[in-house]
Scaffold this active site. Structure first.
Site, PDB file in Angstrom:
ATOM      1  N   ASP A  34      37.456  35.824  73.953  1.00 22.75           N
ATOM      2  CA  ASP A  34      37.680  34.489  73.365  1.00 22.75           C
ATOM      3  C   ASP A  34      36.359  33.835  72.970  1.00 22.75           C
ATOM      4  O   ASP A  34      36.270  33.163  71.942  1.00 22.75           O
ATOM      5  CB  ASP A  34      38.406  33.588  74.382  1.00 22.75           C
ATOM      6  CG  ASP A  34      39.800  34.128  74.697  1.00 22.75           C
ATOM      7  OD1 ASP A  34      40.555  33.454  75.405  1.00 22.75           O
ATOM      8  OD2 ASP A  34      40.110  35.244  74.211  1.00 22.75           O
ATOM      9  N   ASP A  38      35.527  32.079  69.475  1.00 27.11           N
ATOM     10  CA  ASP A  38      35.151  30.654  69.374  1.00 27.11           C
ATOM     11  C   ASP A  38      33.794  30.496  68.683  1.00 27.11           C
ATOM     12  O   ASP A  38      33.598  29.589  67.867  1.00 27.11           O
ATOM     13  CB  ASP A  38      35.118  30.004  70.765  1.00 27.11           C
ATOM     14  CG  ASP A  38      36.503  30.022  71.422  1.00 27.11           C
ATOM     15  OD1 ASP A  38      36.587  29.863  72.648  1.00 27.11           O
ATOM     16  OD2 ASP A  38      37.496  30.238  70.670  1.00 27.11           O
ATOM     17  N   SER A  83      74.463  30.876  58.644  1.00 26.28           N
ATOM     18  CA  SER A  83      74.569  30.865  60.108  1.00 26.28           C
ATOM     19  C   SER A  83      75.370  32.091  60.544  1.00 26.28           C
ATOM     20  O   SER A  83      75.788  32.889  59.695  1.00 26.28           O
ATOM     21  CB  SER A  83      75.262  29.579  60.573  1.00 26.28           C
ATOM     22  OG  SER A  83      76.477  29.446  59.860  1.00 26.28           O
ATOM     23  N   GLU A 113      69.411  42.618  67.860  1.00 25.04           N
ATOM     24  CA  GLU A 113      68.170  41.833  68.022  1.00 25.04           C
ATOM     25  C   GLU A 113      68.405  40.718  69.035  1.00 25.04           C
ATOM     26  O   GLU A 113      69.516  40.187  69.120  1.00 25.04           O
ATOM     27  CB  GLU A 113      67.781  41.173  66.685  1.00 25.04           C
ATOM     28  CG  GLU A 113      67.557  42.134  65.557  1.00 25.04           C
ATOM     29  CD  GLU A 113      67.363  41.410  64.221  1.00 25.04           C
ATOM     30  OE1 GLU A 113      67.262  40.171  64.198  1.00 25.04           O
ATOM     31  OE2 GLU A 113      67.328  42.101  63.201  1.00 25.04           O
ATOM     32  N   LYS A 115      68.518  37.043  70.320  1.00 23.61           N
ATOM     33  CA  LYS A 115      68.706  35.779  69.603  1.00 23.61           C
ATOM     34  C   LYS A 115      67.848  34.724  70.322  1.00 23.61           C
ATOM     35  O   LYS A 115      68.220  34.219  71.365  1.00 23.61           O
ATOM     36  CB  LYS A 115      70.173  35.376  69.605  1.00 23.61           C
ATOM     37  CG  LYS A 115      70.468  34.170  68.691  1.00 23.61           C
ATOM     38  CD  LYS A 115      71.978  33.939  68.565  1.00 23.61           C
ATOM     39  CE  LYS A 115      72.281  32.756  67.638  1.00 23.61           C
ATOM     40  NZ  LYS A 115      71.624  31.491  68.083  1.00 23.61           N
ATOM     41  N   LYS A 286      73.686  43.320  63.599  1.00 25.08           N
ATOM     42  CA  LYS A 286      73.736  43.376  62.124  1.00 25.08           C
ATOM     43  C   LYS A 286      74.019  44.800  61.669  1.00 25.08           C
ATOM     44  O   LYS A 286      73.474  45.751  62.245  1.00 25.08           O
ATOM     45  CB  LYS A 286      72.376  42.949  61.525  1.00 25.08           C
ATOM     46  CG  LYS A 286      71.980  41.533  61.901  1.00 25.08           C
ATOM     47  CD  LYS A 286      70.582  41.193  61.417  1.00 25.08           C
ATOM     48  CE  LYS A 286      70.235  39.794  61.862  1.00 25.08           C
ATOM     49  NZ  LYS A 286      68.849  39.413  61.533  1.00 25.08           N
TER      50      LYS A 286
HETATM   51  C1  LIG Z   1      71.651  37.154  59.358  1.00 23.23           C
HETATM   52  C2  LIG Z   1      71.161  35.694  59.383  1.00 23.23           C
HETATM   53  C3  LIG Z   1      72.322  34.767  59.013  1.00 23.23           C
HETATM   54  C4  LIG Z   1      70.000  35.521  58.376  1.00 23.23           C
HETATM   55  N1  LIG Z   1      70.429  35.826  57.015  1.00 23.23           N
HETATM   56  C5  LIG Z   1      70.659  34.829  56.091  1.00 23.23           C
HETATM   57  O1  LIG Z   1      70.462  33.655  56.343  1.00 23.23           O
HETATM   58  C6  LIG Z   1      71.155  35.247  54.744  1.00 23.23           C
HETATM   59  C7  LIG Z   1      71.006  34.391  53.677  1.00 23.23           C
HETATM   60  C8  LIG Z   1      71.526  34.758  52.429  1.00 23.23           C
HETATM   61  C9  LIG Z   1      72.169  35.957  52.273  1.00 23.23           C
HETATM   62  O2  LIG Z   1      72.736  36.374  51.065  1.00 23.23           O
HETATM   63  C10 LIG Z   1      72.717  35.497  50.004  1.00 23.23           C
HETATM   64  C11 LIG Z   1      71.700  35.647  49.039  1.00 23.23           C
HETATM   65  C12 LIG Z   1      71.704  34.772  47.954  1.00 23.23           C
HETATM   66  C13 LIG Z   1      72.689  33.776  47.829  1.00 23.23           C
HETATM   67  C14 LIG Z   1      73.685  33.643  48.830  1.00 23.23           C
HETATM   68  C15 LIG Z   1      73.708  34.507  49.925  1.00 23.23           C
HETATM   69  C16 LIG Z   1      72.298  36.818  53.355  1.00 23.23           C
HETATM   70  C17 LIG Z   1      71.795  36.467  54.594  1.00 23.23           C
HETATM   71  C18 LIG Z   1      70.616  35.355  60.749  1.00 23.23           C
HETATM   72  C19 LIG Z   1      70.734  34.053  61.260  1.00 23.23           C
HETATM   73  C20 LIG Z   1      70.183  33.748  62.508  1.00 23.23           C
HETATM   74  C21 LIG Z   1      69.516  34.761  63.235  1.00 23.23           C
HETATM   75  C22 LIG Z   1      68.917  34.567  64.525  1.00 23.23           C
HETATM   76  N2  LIG Z   1      68.956  33.364  65.138  1.00 23.23           N
HETATM   77  N3  LIG Z   1      68.303  35.593  65.139  1.00 23.23           N
HETATM   78  C23 LIG Z   1      68.252  36.802  64.546  1.00 23.23           C
HETATM   79  N4  LIG Z   1      67.619  37.792  65.191  1.00 23.23           N
HETATM   80  N5  LIG Z   1      68.806  37.051  63.333  1.00 23.23           N
HETATM   81  C24 LIG Z   1      69.425  36.061  62.667  1.00 23.23           C
HETATM   82  N6  LIG Z   1      69.970  36.325  61.445  1.00 23.23           N
END
Ligand SMILES: CC(C)(CNC(=O)c1ccc(Oc2ccccc2)cc1)c1ccc2c(N)nc(N)nc2n1
Length: 327
Positions: A34, A38, A83, A113, A115, A286
């Site tokens: 460190d 620094d 969501s 994964e 959360k 997923k």
């Molecule tokens: C999967 C997803 C919901 C993210 N993905 C998205 O937000 C998302 C967004 C547009 C998508 O497709 C579109 C693209 C363009 C227009 C409309 C939809 C697809 C996924 C999500 C949400 C919360 C998470 C969390 N707390 N922890 C972990 N580990 N993974 C997570 N993953």
């Protein structure tokens, strides 16, 4: 030192300090003590004071921004932040798996994964430079908290390549930082935070970036806004790509060949949860193949190819422990 020499030295120091910061905060494998970090930071700060035009946007001295904001600007996400649907038991997971396999027919493999129990944020990079960070908000409109997110040391200010993309992740406060913060609050007779999630959200909602900088926040990235542009074929490859760019991802993720392996992984984390240095409130499952994700698509609210298994809420022992610490 003349400007020429200062310019060269500043660039060297910025690269060195960004590399050391990456090793320390992202890889958790510091390569210098460190004191050395620094010393170099002080040297760079002096040069930038003498020649302010050398203060580049990605200079490590620019993490703790300048002025106190009077409000946060609204930001529209280019790609909505969706969501997750919830699962509360094994049968919910099997129902999810059946719906998925009915829709995409052949074999499906998953990525599991942790959360993280924090605050969902979106980071935008243009030509490799961190340009904007925002809260999820209602999924379409969030708040611009760029200056606070810049204070999170594990967020790279410049990527390893000049990519333009939006990445999503969870900002959080590690349990140790939460306990220390509440102890300090108790000492000042201030209201403690009920849990690390509230503490992280409260810290990122501060209008003064110096306060956010003092809260030892961290982040794990878990998604790319529009993976289509990167030619990546699976979610797991997407996470590897995020790591290659210099992002911090959670290493406790696991591929599962079927829902039985998912259930085993979820069960293993029910008891391992207290050993983690941060709070988690579940496991996210997923579909790994992006082609199958495309086939499944999303509703207006959430993807059909992902689900969150939620743990039963852990009784709030954190405050009592902090009080114990005080006694
Ligand atoms: C999967 C997803 C919901 C993210 N993905 C998205 O937000 C998302 C967004 C547009 C998508 O497709 C579109 C693209 C363009 C227009 C409309 C939809 C697809 C996924 C999500 C949400 C919360 C998470 C969390 N707390 N922890 C972990 N580990 N993974 C997570 N993953």
């Amino acid at each position: 030192m003349d400007f020429q020499a200062a310019e060269k030295k500043a660039a060297e120091l910025q690269n060195l300090l960004n590399q050391y910061g990456y090793e320390y905060y992202v890889l958790d494998k510091p390569s210098v003590p460190d004191a050395e970090y620094d010393r170099l930071m002080r040297e760079l700060t002096e040069i930038e004071e003498q020649f302010p035009e050398l203060k580049t946007q990605d200079s490590p001295t620019q993490r703790v921004g300048g002025e106190i904001l009077d409000m946060f600007k609204k930001v529209e996400h280019n790609i909505p932040m969706l969501s997750l649907g919830n699962a509360f038991g094994e049968q919910d997971l099997r129902d999810f798996d059946r719906r998925v396999r009915q829709a995409v027919g052949e074999k499906v493999s998953y990525v599991c994964e942790l959360k993280i129990d924090g605050l969902a944020v979106s980071l935008r990079y243009e030509k490799g430079m961190f340009v904007r960070g925002a809260t999820r908000g209602d999924g379409t409109i969030g708040e611009d908290i760029t200056s606070n997110l810049k204070t999170i040391r594990s967020i790279p200010l410049r990527l390893s390549e000049p990519a333009t993309l939006e990445v999503r992740g969870e900002a959080f406060m590690p349990k140790k930082s939460f306990m220390a913060l509440n102890e300090a609050k108790q000492k000042r007779d201030e209201e403690p935070f009920a849990n690390p999630r509230n503490a992280a959200a409260g810290s990122l909602r501060q209008l003064d970036p110096k306060i956010a900088a003092s809260r030892n926040l961290d982040i794990f990235l878990y998604g790319i806004g529009d993976p289509g542009e990167t030619g990546i074929e699976s979610h797991s490859e997407g996470l590897d790509y995020l790591e290659k760019l210099g992002f911090k991802t959670n290493k406790e993720r696991r591929r599962a060949a079927n829902i039985d392996e998912v259930i085993k992984f979820v069960e293993s984390w029910v008891e391992r949860r207290p050993d983690l240095p941060y709070d988690i409130d579940g496991i996210v499952i997923k579909v790994d193949s992006l082609e199958q994700q495309e086939e499944l698509g999303t509703t207006a609210k959430s993807p059909r190819w992902a689900i969150a298994f939620k743990f039963p809420a852990e009784e709030v022992v954190t405050i009592l422990k902090a009080i114990e610490l005080n006694v």
